[in-house]
Design an enzyme around this catalytic site. Structure first.
Site, PDB file in Angstrom:
ATOM      1  N   ASP A  34      66.671  -0.242  15.264  1.00  0.00           N
ATOM      2  CA  ASP A  34      66.690   0.850  14.343  1.00  0.00           C
ATOM      3  C   ASP A  34      64.940   0.788  13.712  1.00  0.00           C
ATOM      4  O   ASP A  34      64.575  -0.161  13.670  1.00  0.00           O
ATOM      5  CB  ASP A  34      67.255   0.767  13.033  1.00  0.00           C
ATOM      6  CG  ASP A  34      67.638   2.097  12.524  1.00  0.00           C
ATOM      7  OD1 ASP A  34      66.934   2.753  11.903  1.00  0.00           O
ATOM      8  OD2 ASP A  34      68.774   2.443  12.465  1.00  0.00           O
ATOM      9  N   GLU A  58      62.340   4.987  22.461  1.00  0.00           N
ATOM     10  CA  GLU A  58      61.433   5.307  23.362  1.00  0.00           C
ATOM     11  C   GLU A  58      59.978   3.992  23.526  1.00  0.00           C
ATOM     12  O   GLU A  58      59.495   3.953  24.303  1.00  0.00           O
ATOM     13  CB  GLU A  58      60.534   6.579  22.851  1.00  0.00           C
ATOM     14  CG  GLU A  58      61.421   7.821  23.042  1.00  0.00           C
ATOM     15  CD  GLU A  58      62.462   7.968  21.879  1.00  0.00           C
ATOM     16  OE1 GLU A  58      63.139   8.826  21.956  1.00  0.00           O
ATOM     17  OE2 GLU A  58      62.370   7.083  20.853  1.00  0.00           O
ATOM     18  N   SER A  76      74.616   6.099  17.167  1.00  0.00           N
ATOM     19  CA  SER A  76      74.834   7.223  16.379  1.00  0.00           C
ATOM     20  C   SER A  76      73.725   8.283  16.473  1.00  0.00           C
ATOM     21  O   SER A  76      73.129   8.652  15.484  1.00  0.00           O
ATOM     22  CB  SER A  76      75.257   6.995  14.817  1.00  0.00           C
ATOM     23  OG  SER A  76      76.025   6.318  14.676  1.00  0.00           O
ATOM     24  N   CYS A  79      71.018  11.924  21.192  1.00  0.00           N
ATOM     25  CA  CYS A  79      70.491  11.803  22.550  1.00  0.00           C
ATOM     26  C   CYS A  79      71.061  10.821  23.322  1.00  0.00           C
ATOM     27  O   CYS A  79      72.018  10.118  22.845  1.00  0.00           O
ATOM     28  CB  CYS A  79      68.906  11.908  22.407  1.00  0.00           C
ATOM     29  SG  CYS A  79      68.532  10.058  21.396  1.00  0.00           S
ATOM     30  N   SER A 367      75.547   6.309   6.555  1.00  0.00           N
ATOM     31  CA  SER A 367      76.367   5.498   7.531  1.00  0.00           C
ATOM     32  C   SER A 367      77.887   6.050   7.953  1.00  0.00           C
ATOM     33  O   SER A 367      77.859   7.281   7.657  1.00  0.00           O
ATOM     34  CB  SER A 367      76.666   4.139   6.563  1.00  0.00           C
ATOM     35  OG  SER A 367      77.179   3.067   7.249  1.00  0.00           O
TER      36      SER A 367
END
Length: 382
Positions: A34, A58, A76, A79, A367
């Site tokens: 994250d 990426e 979550s 993409c 969340s």
């Protein structure tokens, strides 16, 4: 047997990780990813031994991905990062907001899953769900979300409903109906004991009992009659637990959460007000505690005061008298801990001291519900 190796993408504060633990799956989160610095601080606070990459998807190379040799991805995002992988995971669980099911990103995702050989099923689920397999939930918080589970397997799920988005967890009744090609038919709730329901022991056995709005019901706020009836119906649905089981004990610190006078005067007719004995609350968003309108319910702590008596003809009163009447309700925000309870985070799940109340609201608003995801993981691996 080696544990299932799980990669958690867009890990946030660790809702997926917590759900995996709750599902009692023999698994290990081998890495979490994250880019949100604050969310990562909370994640490390609760799961200090998990490898955490503070970077974008990426920014991870194919070699780094493949070196992890994972079996499952929990995520979550809007993409499909796994489309770049040389070695596909065996299992996938994706969560997103309602509306994703009609997006071009979702259509592209389904196309990619089919091309890669995945069997999948989509859901639109809320923690209030208390029928059939998920009778153990009945959580008094509306948080409708899109979910997708997928497995890299030749055989479809036994409950698979091609082209349909299921609005309940699968159980045997649903499987039989799908096989009979009538999966859209309403399924009667299973008959379980109060222990199996894991609900308030005072709750009656009829989990489908609904009462209509009383005659002469008083429209005291800016709501449609339909909305009033929906709320009244949910408050009388005994399969949903009462809010009081998710609340903290009242203490001196609760003074921080009471609505200031200017908010009472300005937003009184827009608030969704609930009592501890209610069986509902609206979805808490990341703006809760900072904005008032549409960000979540507020709690009426003066339980003996009737809303109708407070709001009746209140618009005709001078400002001072209006404030005096509204103050009798003793309205406060739900605390971050209470929202975490409603989201299914256990009491041992916490926040670093440096994370402010506003930041906690924001992180919790972004969340997911741990109980819902835990059940879906069990369904996916079952």
């Amino acid at each position: 047997m080696a544990p299932l190796r799980v990669l958690e993408l867009y890990s946030g504060i660790g809702g997926m990780h917590q759900a995996l633990k709750e599902s009692c799956t023999y698994a290990e989160v081998i890495a979490a990813v994250d880019v949100n610095t604050l969310a990562n601080e909370v994640y490390k606070h609760n799961f200090p031994s998990t490898l955490l990459w503070a970077k974008t998807i990426e920014g991870i190379t194919l070699k780094e991905f493949d070196r992890l040799s994972f079996d499952m991805i929990l995520m979550s995002p809007p993409c499909q990062p796994f489309t770049r992988l040389q070695k596909l995971p065996k299992y996938l669980l994706l969560e997103n907001v309602k509306g994703f099911e009609s997006s071009s990103a979702r259509n592209e995702l389904l196309q990619t899953l089919e091309t890669c050989g995945f069997k999948y099923q989509e859901f639109l689920l809320s923690p209030t769900c208390a029928c059939g397999f998920c009778l153990q939930l009945g959580i008094p918080n509306s948080r409708l979300r899109y979910f997708l589970i997928a497995k890299l397997h030749q055989e479809p799920f036994s409950f698979q409903a091609p082209g349909q988005i299921l609005t309940r967890f699968p159980d045997q009744d649903l499987e039989d109906l799908v096989k009979a090609k009538v999966a859209d038919k309403v399924v009667e709730a299973s008959s379980l004991s109060s222990e199996e329901k894991n609900l308030d022991p005072n709750i009656g056995p009829d989990c489908s009992s609904k009462k209509s709005l009383p005659k002469g019901a008083f429209l005291f706020k800016l709501e449609t009659v339909e909305e009033m009836e929906r709320k009244h119906s949910q408050d009388n649905d005994s399969s949903i637990q009462m809010l009081k089981y998710f609340l903290e004990d009242e203490n001196e610190e609760m003074g921080l959460y009471f609505l200031p006078p200017k908010y009472l005067l300005r937003y009184a007719f827009l608030l969704d007000i609930v009592k501890p004995t209610c069986r509902r609350s609206t979805c808490f968003t990341k703006g809760y505690g900072h904005y008032v309108e549409g960000t979540g319910s507020v709690l009426q702590t003066a339980v003996d005061v009737q809303l109708e008596s407070v709001f009746k003809h209140i618009e005709d009163l001078p400002e001072e008298e209006k404030l005096m009447k509204l103050s009798t309700l003793k309205l406060r925000y739900f605390t971050p801990r209470e929202i975490a309870n409603l989201h299914g985070f256990p009491l041992e799940f916490g926040f670093p001291d440096k994370v402010t109340i506003k930041q906690r609201y924001r992180l919790l608003g972004n969340s997911l519900n741990v109980h819902v995801v835990a059940k879906l993981i069990s369904v996916l691996l079952g």
